[in-house]
Motif scaffolding. Structure first.
Motif, PDB file in Angstrom:
ATOM      1  N   LEU A  53     -12.062  24.055  27.256  1.00  0.00           N
ATOM      2  CA  LEU A  53     -10.789  23.546  27.750  1.00  0.00           C
ATOM      3  C   LEU A  53     -10.385  22.316  26.941  1.00  0.00           C
ATOM      4  O   LEU A  53     -11.062  21.298  26.964  1.00  0.00           O
ATOM      5  N   GLN A  54      -9.293  22.435  26.202  1.00  0.00           N
ATOM      6  CA  GLN A  54      -8.786  21.359  25.335  1.00  0.00           C
ATOM      7  C   GLN A  54      -9.904  20.839  24.413  1.00  0.00           C
ATOM      8  O   GLN A  54     -10.238  19.669  24.411  1.00  0.00           O
ATOM      9  N   PRO A  55     -10.512  21.703  23.599  1.00  0.00           N
ATOM     10  CA  PRO A  55     -11.706  21.327  22.850  1.00  0.00           C
ATOM     11  C   PRO A  55     -11.437  20.472  21.620  1.00  0.00           C
ATOM     12  O   PRO A  55     -10.304  20.402  21.119  1.00  0.00           O
ATOM     13  N   LEU A  56     -12.489  19.846  21.121  1.00  0.00           N
ATOM     14  CA  LEU A  56     -12.435  19.219  19.805  1.00  0.00           C
ATOM     15  C   LEU A  56     -12.309  20.328  18.766  1.00  0.00           C
ATOM     16  O   LEU A  56     -13.072  21.284  18.788  1.00  0.00           O
ATOM     17  N   SER A  57     -11.378  20.180  17.842  1.00  0.00           N
ATOM     18  CA  SER A  57     -11.162  21.213  16.834  1.00  0.00           C
ATOM     19  C   SER A  57     -11.590  20.779  15.444  1.00  0.00           C
ATOM     20  O   SER A  57     -11.464  21.542  14.479  1.00  0.00           O
ATOM     21  N   ALA A  58     -12.082  19.557  15.326  1.00  0.00           N
ATOM     22  CA  ALA A  58     -12.538  19.035  14.037  1.00  0.00           C
ATOM     23  C   ALA A  58     -13.513  17.892  14.314  1.00  0.00           C
ATOM     24  O   ALA A  58     -13.774  17.558  15.474  1.00  0.00           O
ATOM     25  N   ARG A  59     -14.037  17.293  13.269  1.00  0.00           N
ATOM     26  CA  ARG A  59     -14.955  16.168  13.455  1.00  0.00           C
ATOM     27  C   ARG A  59     -14.228  15.022  14.161  1.00  0.00           C
ATOM     28  O   ARG A  59     -13.033  14.807  13.990  1.00  0.00           O
ATOM     29  N   TYR A  60     -14.994  14.290  14.948  1.00  0.00           N
ATOM     30  CA  TYR A  60     -14.444  13.288  15.861  1.00  0.00           C
ATOM     31  C   TYR A  60     -13.561  12.256  15.155  1.00  0.00           C
ATOM     32  O   TYR A  60     -12.412  12.017  15.557  1.00  0.00           O
ATOM     33  N   LEU A  61     -14.065  11.637  14.082  1.00  0.00           N
ATOM     34  CA  LEU A  61     -13.295  10.584  13.433  1.00  0.00           C
ATOM     35  C   LEU A  61     -12.074  11.135  12.705  1.00  0.00           C
ATOM     36  O   LEU A  61     -11.074  10.429  12.542  1.00  0.00           O
ATOM     37  N   ASP A  62     -12.139  12.376  12.257  1.00  0.00           N
ATOM     38  CA  ASP A  62     -10.962  12.992  11.648  1.00  0.00           C
ATOM     39  C   ASP A  62      -9.852  13.181  12.683  1.00  0.00           C
ATOM     40  O   ASP A  62      -8.672  12.960  12.394  1.00  0.00           O
ATOM     41  N   LEU A  63     -10.240  13.597  13.887  1.00  0.00           N
ATOM     42  CA  LEU A  63      -9.244  13.761  14.954  1.00  0.00           C
ATOM     43  C   LEU A  63      -8.592  12.428  15.316  1.00  0.00           C
ATOM     44  O   LEU A  63      -7.371  12.341  15.480  1.00  0.00           O
ATOM     45  N   ILE A  64      -9.418  11.379  15.420  1.00  0.00           N
ATOM     46  CA  ILE A  64      -8.869  10.058  15.719  1.00  0.00           C
ATOM     47  C   ILE A  64      -7.950   9.603  14.590  1.00  0.00           C
ATOM     48  O   ILE A  64      -6.864   9.064  14.819  1.00  0.00           O
ATOM     49  N   GLY A  65      -8.365   9.848  13.359  1.00  0.00           N
ATOM     50  CA  GLY A  65      -7.541   9.464  12.211  1.00  0.00           C
ATOM     51  C   GLY A  65      -6.185  10.147  12.226  1.00  0.00           C
ATOM     52  O   GLY A  65      -5.157   9.523  11.910  1.00  0.00           O
ATOM     53  N   ASN A  66      -6.164  11.420  12.584  1.00  0.00           N
ATOM     54  CA  ASN A  66      -4.886  12.135  12.667  1.00  0.00           C
ATOM     55  C   ASN A  66      -3.972  11.512  13.723  1.00  0.00           C
ATOM     56  O   ASN A  66      -2.762  11.395  13.528  1.00  0.00           O
ATOM     57  N   ARG A  67      -4.585  11.121  14.835  1.00  0.00           N
ATOM     58  CA  ARG A  67      -3.785  10.520  15.909  1.00  0.00           C
ATOM     59  C   ARG A  67      -3.258   9.147  15.486  1.00  0.00           C
ATOM     60  O   ARG A  67      -2.102   8.815  15.757  1.00  0.00           O
ATOM     61  N   VAL A  68      -4.101   8.356  14.828  1.00  0.00           N
ATOM     62  CA  VAL A  68      -3.667   7.041  14.356  1.00  0.00           C
ATOM     63  C   VAL A  68      -2.509   7.198  13.370  1.00  0.00           C
ATOM     64  O   VAL A  68      -1.510   6.469  13.427  1.00  0.00           O
ATOM     65  N   SER A  69      -2.637   8.164  12.467  1.00  0.00           N
ATOM     66  CA  SER A  69      -1.571   8.402  11.492  1.00  0.00           C
ATOM     67  C   SER A  69      -0.257   8.755  12.183  1.00  0.00           C
ATOM     68  O   SER A  69       0.814   8.231  11.831  1.00  0.00           O
ATOM     69  N   GLY A  70      -0.342   9.630  13.189  1.00  0.00           N
ATOM     70  CA  GLY A  70       0.865   9.999  13.927  1.00  0.00           C
ATOM     71  C   GLY A  70       1.487   8.822  14.660  1.00  0.00           C
ATOM     72  O   GLY A  70       2.717   8.668  14.697  1.00  0.00           O
ATOM     73  N   GLU A  71       0.626   7.969  15.240  1.00  0.00           N
ATOM     74  CA  GLU A  71       1.129   6.805  15.961  1.00  0.00           C
ATOM     75  C   GLU A  71       1.789   5.803  15.022  1.00  0.00           C
ATOM     76  O   GLU A  71       2.812   5.186  15.360  1.00  0.00           O
ATOM     77  N   MET A  72       1.222   5.638  13.826  1.00  0.00           N
ATOM     78  CA  MET A  72       1.823   4.713  12.863  1.00  0.00           C
ATOM     79  C   MET A  72       3.164   5.247  12.363  1.00  0.00           C
ATOM     80  O   MET A  72       4.118   4.487  12.168  1.00  0.00           O
ATOM     81  N   THR A  73       3.248   6.542  12.150  1.00  0.00           N
ATOM     82  CA  THR A  73       4.529   7.129  11.746  1.00  0.00           C
ATOM     83  C   THR A  73       5.593   6.894  12.806  1.00  0.00           C
ATOM     84  O   THR A  73       6.737   6.521  12.500  1.00  0.00           O
ATOM     85  N   ALA A  74       5.205   7.078  14.075  1.00  0.00           N
ATOM     86  CA  ALA A  74       6.149   6.855  15.173  1.00  0.00           C
ATOM     87  C   ALA A  74       6.525   5.379  15.273  1.00  0.00           C
ATOM     88  O   ALA A  74       7.692   5.048  15.562  1.00  0.00           O
ATOM     89  N   ALA A  75       5.566   4.486  15.030  1.00  0.00           N
ATOM     90  CA  ALA A  75       5.840   3.049  15.123  1.00  0.00           C
ATOM     91  C   ALA A  75       6.833   2.600  14.051  1.00  0.00           C
ATOM     92  O   ALA A  75       7.708   1.763  14.313  1.00  0.00           O
ATOM     93  N   VAL A  76       6.706   3.150  12.865  1.00  0.00           N
ATOM     94  CA  VAL A  76       7.665   2.823  11.801  1.00  0.00           C
ATOM     95  C   VAL A  76       9.043   3.378  12.149  1.00  0.00           C
ATOM     96  O   VAL A  76      10.078   2.719  11.969  1.00  0.00           O
ATOM     97  N   ARG A  77       9.065   4.583  12.693  1.00  0.00           N
ATOM     98  CA  ARG A  77      10.334   5.219  13.030  1.00  0.00           C
ATOM     99  C   ARG A  77      11.088   4.436  14.113  1.00  0.00           C
ATOM    100  O   ARG A  77      12.309   4.301  14.052  1.00  0.00           O
ATOM    101  N   ASN A  78      10.330   3.927  15.115  1.00  0.00           N
ATOM    102  CA  ASN A  78      11.021   3.216  16.201  1.00  0.00           C
ATOM    103  C   ASN A  78      11.172   1.716  15.934  1.00  0.00           C
ATOM    104  O   ASN A  78      11.708   0.977  16.769  1.00  0.00           O
ATOM    105  N   GLY A  79      10.684   1.272  14.794  1.00  0.00           N
ATOM    106  CA  GLY A  79      10.893  -0.105  14.392  1.00  0.00           C
ATOM    107  C   GLY A  79       9.890  -1.101  14.918  1.00  0.00           C
ATOM    108  O   GLY A  79      10.041  -2.313  14.684  1.00  0.00           O
ATOM    109  N   SER A  80       8.865  -0.648  15.615  1.00  0.00           N
ATOM    110  CA  SER A  80       7.876  -1.589  16.142  1.00  0.00           C
ATOM    111  C   SER A  80       6.893  -2.058  15.077  1.00  0.00           C
ATOM    112  O   SER A  80       6.179  -3.035  15.283  1.00  0.00           O
ATOM    113  N   LYS A  81       6.843  -1.357  13.941  1.00  0.00           N
ATOM    114  CA  LYS A  81       6.029  -1.790  12.805  1.00  0.00           C
ATOM    115  C   LYS A  81       6.803  -1.571  11.516  1.00  0.00           C
ATOM    116  O   LYS A  81       7.610  -0.629  11.407  1.00  0.00           O
ATOM    117  N   THR A  82       6.530  -2.415  10.547  1.00  0.00           N
ATOM    118  CA  THR A  82       7.063  -2.171   9.218  1.00  0.00           C
ATOM    119  C   THR A  82       6.157  -1.162   8.513  1.00  0.00           C
ATOM    120  O   THR A  82       4.988  -0.978   8.913  1.00  0.00           O
TER     121      THR A  82
END
Length: 347
Positions: free
Chosen positions: A182-211
């Motif tokens: 149920l909602q399993p890990l699909s890749a190595r743990y740190l790779d999954l976290i890295g993907n999420r961090v990347s997505g969050e940074m992209t969203a932060a730049v888009r909404n102006g909360s980060k340069t």
């Protein structure tokens, strides 16, 4: 064999569930009971709940494995609070005639730290796998367990331990009839976290909360930390943007051990033909359906059912925001999930 299923309502499943519910109130009904139990796992006394029907002979049984880290038998943890999804899963499986065992992982509930009280940094993925193996053997030994109908249902990171049980060939290891991933890990743990961090940074730049420069600095810090974990087994003293809560010197052993496990390799070793239910969700930031392709390919030698949920969060409830702050809000398991579980448990 892969059968890709819709998460919509399946009429015959609902009808069967209604008929089953009516029958459970007939004369001579055997009552479901929650027994407090304990068993040993390499020197650690693990406490849990064995939910079974009193007076029954051997029947189907399922081991339930909670999410990553310090999550107890009910799915509760110190980060998100009293979630209760694993207790709800046990109660739902009772309605399907399935006995269950769920347990407090090391560091939680009645189990506590035990022999790790003076060395909590030594708790890693291997300790959790050892606990899961001991739990599977304990459940297999119960008189109410049909040895040919022993299943494992796990959420999130717990699914790697579930797949490890399916491939356990050690003397005395029980045979696992089916797996609910149920909602399993699909890749190595740190790779999954890295993907999420990347997505969050992209969203932060888009909404102006980060340069863009600030976002790049956060990503670079995370990438450097991952290289350090994989290269030396150590972690930086501090990380930006709250990432230190995910990786720090106090938990680096557990993180490194979790990251060393490749879910794809475990999936490839699940015995051929094993019934496997895999769920994912378009709303789950940790287990999105768009990231499951490699894992489903690794499981294609099994009897695989893929259920793509809509608007369901990581703790298996209807919440398209998947906001951790909402995880402990009371609510039932998603009907999309329980429809799939009803059908799968009957196989």
């Amino acid at each position: 064999m892969i059968r890709r299923l819709s998460a919509g309502v399946v009429v015959w499943v609902l009808a069967a569930a209604l008929l089953s519910g009516c029958a459970s109130h007939g004369a001579g009904e055997r009552v479901w009971v929650d027994d407090e139990v304990s068993f040993l796992a390499d020197g650690l006394t693990v406490h849990g709940t064995y939910r079974h029907r009193s007076g029954d002979g051997p029947g189907p049984a399922a081991l339930l494995i909670s999410e990553s880290g310090a999550t107890d038998r009910n799915g509760d943890n110190n980060v998100a609070g009293p979630i209760g999804n694993m207790r709800q899963l046990a109660e739902f499986l009772s309605d399907q005639g399935v006995a269950t065992l769920r347990y407090d992982k090391v560091g939680t509930g009645a189990t506590g730290l035990g022999p790790y009280a003076g060395r909590p940094a030594d708790i890693g993925s291997a300790v959790y796998t050892t606990g899961a193996r001991a739990a599977a053997r304990f459940l297999a030994e119960q008189p109410g367990t049909d040895a040919g109908r022993l299943s494992v249902y796990a959420v999130g990171e717990g699914t790697v331990h579930a797949m490890a049980l399916a491939d356990d060939t050690a003397p005395g290891a029980p045979r696992i009839h089916s797996l609910g991933l149920l909602q399993p890990l699909s890749a190595r743990y740190l790779d999954l976290i890295g993907n999420r961090v990347s997505g969050e940074m992209t969203a932060a730049v888009r909404n102006g909360s980060k340069t863009p420069q600030q976002a790049d600095q956060v990503l670079a810090a995370w990438q450097d930390a991952v290289a350090r974990v994989r290269g030396t087994g150590s972690a930086p003293a501090a990380l930006p943007d709250g990432l230190g809560a995910i990786l720090n010197p106090g938990n680096v052993k557990a993180v490194a051990e979790a990251d060393a496990i490749d879910p794809l390799e475990l999936a490839e070793r699940v015995p051929s033909g094993t019934p496997v239910l895999l769920t994912c969700s378009d709303a789950d930031g940790q287990a999105p359906c768009t990231g499951m392709e490699a894992l489903t390919r690794a499981l294609e030698h099994t009897a695989l059912d893929i259920v793509e949920l809509t608007g369901v969060n990581h703790v298996l409830r209807d919440d398209p925001t998947d906001n951790v702050a909402n995880y402990a809000k009371p609510g039932p398991l998603s009907a999309q999930l329980t429809d799939a579980l009803s059908r799968f448990a009957a196989e």
